[in-house]
Design a protein around this motif. Structure first.
Motif, PDB file in Angstrom:
ATOM      1  N   LEU A 119     -35.318   6.500  19.834  1.00 54.95           N
ATOM      2  CA  LEU A 119     -34.668   5.923  21.010  1.00 54.95           C
ATOM      3  C   LEU A 119     -34.846   6.782  22.246  1.00 54.95           C
ATOM      4  CD1 LEU A 119     -31.376   4.696  19.296  1.00 54.95           C
ATOM      5  CD2 LEU A 119     -33.501   3.425  19.690  1.00 54.95           C
ATOM      6  N   ASP A 120     -35.122   8.089  22.057  1.00 56.23           N
ATOM      7  CA  ASP A 120     -35.356   8.966  23.199  1.00 56.23           C
ATOM      8  C   ASP A 120     -36.381  10.014  22.790  1.00 56.23           C
ATOM      9  OD1 ASP A 120     -33.924  11.521  22.211  1.00 56.23           O
ATOM     10  OD2 ASP A 120     -32.377   9.967  21.991  1.00 56.23           O
ATOM     11  N   PRO A 121     -36.976  10.718  23.751  1.00 56.84           N
ATOM     12  CA  PRO A 121     -38.076  11.627  23.432  1.00 56.84           C
ATOM     13  C   PRO A 121     -37.697  12.789  22.538  1.00 56.84           C
ATOM     14  CG  PRO A 121     -38.071  11.072  25.765  1.00 56.84           C
ATOM     15  CD  PRO A 121     -36.785  10.552  25.202  1.00 56.84           C
ATOM     16  N   THR A 122     -36.448  13.197  22.504  1.00 54.63           N
ATOM     17  CA  THR A 122     -36.082  14.399  21.754  1.00 54.63           C
ATOM     18  C   THR A 122     -35.116  14.140  20.610  1.00 54.63           C
ATOM     19  OG1 THR A 122     -34.290  14.854  23.331  1.00 54.63           O
ATOM     20  CG2 THR A 122     -36.448  15.857  23.770  1.00 54.63           C
ATOM     21  N   GLY A 123     -34.440  13.016  20.593  1.00 53.13           N
ATOM     22  CA  GLY A 123     -33.427  12.763  19.581  1.00 53.13           C
ATOM     23  C   GLY A 123     -34.021  12.404  18.232  1.00 53.13           C
ATOM     24  N   ASP A 124     -33.141  12.477  17.234  1.00 50.06           N
ATOM     25  CA  ASP A 124     -33.576  12.136  15.879  1.00 50.06           C
ATOM     26  C   ASP A 124     -33.723  10.625  15.758  1.00 50.06           C
ATOM     27  OD1 ASP A 124     -34.305  12.437  13.285  1.00 50.06           O
ATOM     28  OD2 ASP A 124     -32.261  12.660  12.509  1.00 50.06           O
TER      29      ASP A 124
END
Length: 702
Positions: free
Chosen positions: A495-500
């Protein structure tokens, strides 16, 4: 000789003169022993001088006595001490180089007949590589080649042909000889009258139609033998299983240079199919070799074959493609044998006609088929491996017991190991279940996949019925229907560039079905024809509610031969998911594009939209196009190809915004399919896409 006869005629003795006769009576023979005139004509014996005595030999001079042989006077040595080995210390033995000569070979008269290549392929002179120990060996080879040349002449109808050979030294070239085979073919004989004798009109007509011999055509041995083989095949195929072809007779006429051909035929009774019989053949126990000086190992007693583990007549009746009362056809009997061999249950199977000595209503003899079963090895260990960019290394190993629940109840346990996928599965399949080539199967297993598109841990169980093609009988129509229940825990798009990436649970029920129409010429390596496939899978997914949808795929492939070495192959595929949004569908059930079996040039599932972390998200529709030119030389091949495809986020496939990949592949053709190695690159490559994609697997791309 003339003067001698004349003198004899003038000096004829009185006893040989015919007596005078006034009435010309026939001359009577006179015995000289009682003829006084004959005795008077002979000279007196005392007037014959004896031959002169030979001159007396001169007195011989006194001879000198030869010297005494002292060695001969000695006693002979005892035989026990005699050494029979010759002393070769002073003998001159020629070296191998001194004993060898070289020779050339010239063939005259066969080239214009088109027989020189065939002659040289089995020639003794050519087989000797133009080297020999001496001239005698060259002459012996030449004599064999003369006999060979005359056999070839006769095989082509030159029955008056003769051959000869000469072996002569080459002037001014020591150790060199020239061998020449000269052939004079003479006139070529053609067929005169052609007749099949000894059989009723119907089988005679079948035999004559199968015999490809025509009056006036050259008498060629290969054509005669091939024609007689066709007769032996045609009669059992058309109702005469016990037909016997006799010894041909060709009567040559050296005036017209023709030969009258006759073929005796014992057709036997016209027959029709009855039922099946069966028996179990015992094993032979194999060979029992031993090394020199050692005793042979005792053979292990063979275990008796349990009749319950073999095929009963009831199960055998699933296989025939004929009905009771149909005219006998050996092709259908052989088809039955091949189908039984293909089960893998038997080491060998014999199917032979048995005359029941009963007649059918149409007057034909009823023939049963005796099926002799010989048990084979039932357990198999097999494996396969491959590599694909984005898919990693993947290998599969499976163990199968083909008859664990007789008849034909097979248990298979498979293990999948790879860099991105691991799994364990088991299946039970009942082959030829109530109908030939129909299979009922139950399967289940666990799979862990860790691809860029998703990470899934899946349990599944399924059941299906199928009617599939086999190498023995490639069917035009095949189908599969089934049901599946799948429980899976998956990580999908980020869902986002850095999240799991979120992990979700899905419970899926599916009813997959597939229909294939196949007009290609081969299952594993088609060279002409086409295939049309339609697949649909209604599915229901439960995750925070119930959601129903359908996954659909249509595919067409075609194969066009160009000359003898090139096959132009093409593929078009469209797929769609109807009835749900992308978020409602488990990531592993979405549509993906890219890889060795999809659009080459891209990694596995690589082509299409990406998430915030540049991972494939999958889609709801796809279009794939591919064309390749398969050039084969021997067991190897080169395949340039060009692929195109797109992945859509909507359910409607299209051809806009296609992406392209191009490359070249190599093939090594084996008896179980081609080994494929493809290398490709994407055209107009985007960031994150592979520069070069490599695919290694078994089988063509499509």
């Amino acid at each position: 000789m003339i003067a001698l006869v004349f003198a004899l005629s003038l000096a004829t003795p009185g006893w040989a003169q015919p007596p005078a006769s006034s009435n010309n009576a026939p001359t009577q023979a006179v015995d000289p022993a009682g003829d006084a005139a004959f005795d008077a004509a002979l000279p007196p014996l005392d007037s014959v001088a004896p031959p002169p005595a030979p001159a007396a030999a001169a007195p011989a001079e006194p001879s000198v006595a030869p010297p005494a042989e002292t060695d001969l006077a000695q006693p002979l040595p005892p035989l026990a001490g005699f050494d029979p080995t010759p002393d070769l210390g002073k003998a001159k033995v020629p070296s191998a180089e001194e004993a060898r000569i070289r020779y050339s070979v010239k063939v005259e008269g066969l080239s214009k007949l088109g027989l020189e290549d065939e002659f040289r392929s089995v020639s003794e002179l050519d087989a000797g590589k133009h080297k020999a120990a001496n001239s005698a060996q060259v002459q012996a080879r030449a004599r064999d080649d003369v006999a060979l040349a005359e056999r070839l002449l006769r095989s082509e109808g030159y029955y008056d042909g003769v051959a000869s050979s000469t072996v002569l030294p080459v002037p001014n070239q020591p150790g060199q000889v020239a061998a020449t085979i000269s052939v004079t073919p003479g006139p070529r004989y053609g067929f005169g009258q052609i007749a099949v004798t000894g059989a009723p009109p119907e089988p005679t007509a079948i035999a004559r139609k199968a015999l490809p011999l025509q009056t006036g055509a050259p008498i060629r041995a290969v054509q005669v033998e091939g024609g007689e083989a066709q007769v032996a095949l045609a009669l059992p195929q058309q109702g005469y299983p016990f037909a016997k072809v006799g010894q041909r007779d060709i009567l040559l006429d050296d005036q017209s240079h023709t030969g009258d051909y006759s073929l005796p035929l014992d057709a036997g009774p016209r027959s029709s199919f009855g039922g099946l019989q069966t028996k179990i053949a015992k094993g032979t126990g194999g060979l029992n070799p031993r090394k020199k000086g050692k005793k042979a190992k005792p053979q292990k007693p063979q275990k008796p074959v349990d009749p319950k583990t073999m095929f009963s007549v009831e199960h055998l009746n699933v296989f025939p493609r004929f009905k009771r009362g149909d005219p006998y056809d050996s092709r259908k009997a052989d088809d039955l044998r091949q189908a039984l061999v293909a089960t893998g249950i038997f080491s060998t199977v014999a199917v032979e006609p048995v005359d029941t000595h009963t007649q059918a209503a149409d007057g034909s003899e009823i023939v049963d088929l005796m099926v002799t079963q010989r048990k084979g090895p039932w357990r198999t260990l097999s494996g396969s491996a491959g590599y694909g960019t984005g898919e990693g290394i993947k290998g599969e190993v499976s163990w199968t017991h083909r008859n664990i629940w007789a008849p034909e109840g097979a248990l298979t346990i498979g293990l999948i190991g790879g860099t991105l996928e691991q799994g364990l599965n088991a299946s039970f399949a009942r082959s030829n279940a109530g109908q030939r080539d129909r299979t009922f199967a139950i399967s289940g297993g666990f799979d862990h996949s860790n691809y860029d598109a998703y990470n899934a841990k899946t349990l599944n169980v399924g059941v299906n019925w199928s009617r599939q093609s086999t190498p023995i009988w490639q069917k035009r129509w095949t189908w599969t229907i089934g049901a599946q229940i799948i429980g899976t825990n998956e990580k999908g798009a980020a869902l986002d560039p850095t999240g799991d990436r979120p992990r979700r649970n899905y419970l899926i029920a599916a009813l997959p079905g597939q229909v294939l129409y196949d007009r290609s010429d081969d299952l594993l390596n088609p060279t002409k024809g086409y295939r049309l496939l339609a697949r649909i899978s209604p599915e229901a997914s439960i995750r925070k509610g119930f959601k129903g949808y359908a996954r659909m795929t249509g595919q067409a492939t075609g194969y066009l031969p160009i000359g003898k070495s090139i096959v132009l192959a093409g593929r078009a595929l469209m797929s769609s998911i109807q009835g749900a949004s992308l978020d409602d569908i488990a990531p592993s059930r979405r549509i993906y594009v890219g890889g060795g079996g999809s659009v080459r040039g891209f990694g596995y599932q690589e082509l299409g939209p990406k998430d915030a972390q540049n991972n494939p998200t999958g889609g709801l529709s796809s279009t794939e196009l591919a064309v390749e030119a398969r050039y084969r030389f021997g067991n190897f091949g080169i395949v340039p190809f060009f692929d195109a495809g797109r992945l859509g986020q909507t359910s409607t496939p299209g051809i806009s915004h296609l992406r392209y990949g191009a490359g070249i592949g190599g093939r090594y053709y084996t008896n179980f399919g081609p080994l494929r190695v493809d290398v490709a690159t994407p055209i107009n490559r985007q960031p994150g896409e592979s520069k070069i994609a490599l695919y290694i697997s078994i089988g063509q791309a499509f």
